[in-house]
Design an enzyme around this catalytic site. Structure first.
Site, PDB file in Angstrom:
ATOM      1  N   ASP A 172      -0.446   3.495 -12.956  1.00 30.61           N
ATOM      2  CA  ASP A 172      -0.283   3.694 -11.512  1.00 30.61           C
ATOM      3  C   ASP A 172       1.180   3.900 -11.119  1.00 30.61           C
ATOM      4  O   ASP A 172       2.097   3.700 -11.929  1.00 30.61           O
ATOM      5  CB  ASP A 172      -0.878   2.500 -10.746  1.00 30.61           C
ATOM      6  CG  ASP A 172      -0.479   1.148 -11.335  1.00 30.61           C
ATOM      7  OD1 ASP A 172       0.525   1.091 -12.068  1.00 30.61           O
ATOM      8  OD2 ASP A 172      -1.153   0.156 -11.046  1.00 30.61           O
ATOM      9  N   HIS A 214      -7.546  -7.164  -8.773  1.00 32.11           N
ATOM     10  CA  HIS A 214      -7.371  -5.723  -8.972  1.00 32.11           C
ATOM     11  C   HIS A 214      -6.881  -5.401 -10.382  1.00 32.11           C
ATOM     12  O   HIS A 214      -6.219  -6.218 -11.030  1.00 32.11           O
ATOM     13  CB  HIS A 214      -6.493  -5.088  -7.880  1.00 32.11           C
ATOM     14  CG  HIS A 214      -5.030  -5.334  -7.975  1.00 32.11           C
ATOM     15  ND1 HIS A 214      -4.300  -5.847  -6.928  1.00 32.11           N
ATOM     16  CD2 HIS A 214      -4.128  -5.119  -8.960  1.00 32.11           C
ATOM     17  CE1 HIS A 214      -3.034  -5.922  -7.277  1.00 32.11           C
ATOM     18  NE2 HIS A 214      -2.896  -5.491  -8.513  1.00 32.11           N
TER      19      HIS A 214
HETATM   20  C1  GLP Z   1       0.491  -4.703  -9.744  1.00 33.34           C
HETATM   21  C2  GLP Z   1       0.117  -3.568 -10.712  1.00 33.34           C
HETATM   22  C3  GLP Z   1      -0.955  -3.977 -11.660  1.00 33.34           C
HETATM   23  C4  GLP Z   1      -0.611  -5.331 -12.225  1.00 33.34           C
HETATM   24  C5  GLP Z   1      -0.707  -6.372 -11.136  1.00 33.34           C
HETATM   25  C6  GLP Z   1      -0.316  -7.766 -11.584  1.00 33.34           C
HETATM   26  O1  GLP Z   1       0.036  -4.524  -8.472  1.00 33.34           O
HETATM   27  N1  GLP Z   1      -0.268  -2.353 -10.083  1.00 33.34           N
HETATM   28  O2  GLP Z   1      -1.096  -2.994 -12.679  1.00 33.34           O
HETATM   29  O3  GLP Z   1      -1.493  -5.670 -13.240  1.00 33.34           O
HETATM   30  O4  GLP Z   1       0.068  -6.006 -10.025  1.00 33.34           O
HETATM   31  O5  GLP Z   1       1.063  -7.910 -11.580  1.00 33.34           O
HETATM   32  P1  GLP Z   1       1.848  -9.110 -12.224  1.00 33.34           P
HETATM   33  O6  GLP Z   1       1.672  -8.940 -13.694  1.00 33.34           O
HETATM   34  O7  GLP Z   1       3.264  -8.939 -11.795  1.00 33.34           O
HETATM   35  O8  GLP Z   1       1.223 -10.355 -11.728  1.00 33.34           O
END
Ligand code: GLP
Length: 245
Positions: free
Chosen positions: A68, A139
């Site tokens: 993304d 998500h």
């Molecule tokens: C973001 C990304 C995701 C990621 C998620 C968790 O929004 N788009 O791909 O997995 O958040 O992030 P983190 O690993 O910083 O908790």
């Protein structure tokens, strides 16, 4: 249930196990890997850079697709995911930049860009090994709650919860983009194998809902229950509700 690797309280152990998983799959000729951003895979990338610098692994033959990108941020914006990948991985290993793919968030028409990226994925895919993180609302990529499991690469409006969670990387919440381009859940499910990395107590409930309750579009990660080859690597905090099973 996915295969779950519990790593106790050792972050290094988690990073090592994630790197072992990916490196094993990168050994295949012309491997196609799917990469994620956020804080969860940072230690994995650190470990991959270390192994590369120690002469243990090469990315020469690897093609890499990211999940993304924020709409409105150019690839040289420090908060863009393109910048993140350069900073944490690509700038330190021998991957050929032409083999690194990420949606371009700075285009005039993000919908057209989503279509272009989807076609690229179909042309080069399927992805052999997909790395995922998970949002506190369940998500994956930027597929927010309510996303149909059949969606392909598309433009999403980010939820308030996601913007709040990601605000820590920006100087204020107002700077967090409101939209993103993300591969869809259908694209993710087409990957041959998936490794989901989660650390910290704030991911425990999302993991419980993703894997211990019936699949629902309210929890995008629950789509992974239908995939035959998912591994989840967690620390004690993130895995505490899965461990009770
Ligand atoms: C973001 C990304 C995701 C990621 C998620 C968790 O929004 N788009 O791909 O997995 O958040 O992030 P983190 O690993 O910083 O908790």
């Amino acid at each position: 249930m996915p295969h779950i690797i519990f790593c106790g309280t050792s972050e290094e152990e988690l990073d090592r196990r994630a790197a072992d998983w990916l490196v094993e799959r990168m050994a295949k000729p012309r491997a196609v890997v799917g990469l994620a951003t956020g804080s969860s895979p940072l230690g994995l990338y650190r470990e991959l850079v270390r192994r590369h610098q120690a002469g243990e692994i090469s990315f020469k033959d690897v093609r890499a697709f990211n999940l993304d990108e924020y709409v409105g941020l150019s690839p040289d914006h420090p908060m863009s995911y393109a910048y993140y990948m350069k900073e944490h991985l690509y700038g330190h290993v021998d991957i050929d930049p032409v083999n690194t793919y990420i949606p371009n968030g700075a285009v005039q028409d993000p919908k057209e860009e989503a279509l272009r990226y989807d076609t690229l994925l179909s042309t080069h895919g399927p992805i052999d090994a997909q790395i995922l993180g998970i949002g506190t609302n369940g998500h994956i990529g930027f597929n927010e709650p309510g996303t149909d499991f059949s969606t392909r690469t598309h433009v999403v409006e980010l939820t308030e919860e996601t913007r709040q969670s990601n605000a820590r990387f920006f100087s204020s919440i107002d700077e967090v983009p409101t939209e993103a381009i993300t591969v869809g859940i259908a694209n993710i499910l087409e990957s041959k194998e998936i490794l989901l990395i989660a650390r910290g107590a704030n991911k425990a409930e999302a993991l419980r809902r993703a894997f211990l309750e019936p699949p629902t579009s309210d929890v995008p990660a629950s789509a992974l229950q239908s995939h035959p080859n998912v591994t989840v690597v967690v620390d004690d905090e993130a895995g505490k509700l899965l461990k009770a099973q």
